[in-house]
Design an enzyme around this catalytic site. Sequence first.
Site, PDB file in Angstrom:
ATOM      1  CG  PHE A 120     -30.709 -10.162 -18.411  1.00  0.00           C
ATOM      2  CD1 PHE A 120     -30.891 -10.032 -19.582  1.00  0.00           C
ATOM      3  CD2 PHE A 120     -29.361 -10.621 -17.994  1.00  0.00           C
ATOM      4  CE1 PHE A 120     -30.192 -10.685 -20.516  1.00  0.00           C
ATOM      5  CE2 PHE A 120     -28.491 -11.258 -18.854  1.00  0.00           C
ATOM      6  CZ  PHE A 120     -28.778 -11.253 -20.338  1.00  0.00           C
ATOM      7  CB  ALA A 121     -33.524 -14.597 -14.881  1.00  0.00           C
ATOM      8  CD  GLU A 124     -29.179 -21.869 -13.382  1.00  0.00           C
ATOM      9  OE1 GLU A 124     -28.674 -22.913 -12.996  1.00  0.00           O
ATOM     10  OE2 GLU A 124     -29.865 -21.855 -14.278  1.00  0.00           O
ATOM     11  CD  GLU A 366     -24.335  -6.260 -17.480  1.00  0.00           C
ATOM     12  OE1 GLU A 366     -23.796  -5.977 -18.629  1.00  0.00           O
ATOM     13  OE2 GLU A 366     -25.163  -5.460 -16.914  1.00  0.00           O
TER      14      GLU A 366
END
Length: 382
Positions: A120-121, A124, A366
């Site tokens: 899950f990208a 950044e 998350e």
Amino acid sequence: MNLSDEQQAIRDVVREFAVEEIRPVAGETDREQTFPEDVWDGLAELDLTGMTVPEEYGGLDVDRLTYSLVNEEVAYGALSVATALSVHCLATSCIAEFGDDDQKERWLPEMVDGRPVGAFALSEPQAGSNPAEMTTEAKRVERSDGGDGEEYVINGKKQWITNGRRSGVVVLFAKTDREDPRSVTQFVIPKDADGLEVGKKEDKLGLRASDTTSLIFDDVRIPADNRLTEEGKGLSAAFHILTGGRIGIASQSVGLAQSALDEAVEYAKQREQFDRPIADIQTIRHKLADMKTDLEAARLLTRDAARREDEGESVEMAASMAKYFASEAAVDVANEAVQIHGGYGYTTDFDVERLYRDSKITTIYEGTSEIQKKVVARNLLE
């Protein structure tokens, strides 16, 4: 909170697997920083790699409370394994919820079987807590081979990608207009796509068996039908998926805290000082009482959030409360477990050392604890 017979049965099966298959290799894989692939295959045999996939594609399609229970028990064995599983499930959830029939048929049946592993990208290097600041770009162009239809050319870098090296499928979030924060769009990309490079594996404080890397996209070309959402709909899709994911992280925090508490209780009963077990010392008893109370409060918050989602309620605030409280409780319980072990707790001879290191990440990934409090306050004031 009462569990159904089926939920209890699933919980018991996963707990047995965690105790017999995951915990025995947790220390070794942490030291060697290698992921236990045999354990992953075992999770697949239990159909846990297809928890969030509809039955028509071979998945279990479990309710959120069952998903929470599984995460808790796998994390009881090792947080590194639970993290890999939850990220894989984030990827399958995106495809199951936002993909069309062809995309689901193409990707989900194999992912249900555990291979390819999902990644899950979203994050950044300069866009973690605020993904709207991402700079990875997907430009729509004519097909380079002269065929019908269009392609996207993707350039950019993603950071902190769990399963980054192990994965075979990447759910990617990129802007179709780098200057427009509203243009974030969701794509599914095979890991072997030309121009997709895996960066260095991170050397981390904890979660050391988990595969965490960067992903670099250098003119990666994918067909337009690899787009999962309409252009500009990716960020809302990510937040929707992550709300449920936060319940999973809260559940993992509970599982880790339970493991740390169990270790502390056993040590306190066996370790003697002043001619008696330290479990007879009031200071130690008070620590254990506080640990147990924090753990059960975290478990109740987490299961309540899961129940609310199963009942169709909006759970943005409930999920953030659960994730915030449970992750902070995991750190506190692991810290006290080390303290109860004394000097031994500071050595790698005892599992609490690893649990203490692992616990910190639950307050970060998350959505940090600070972000969770922001979400709770916003919902409360609105």
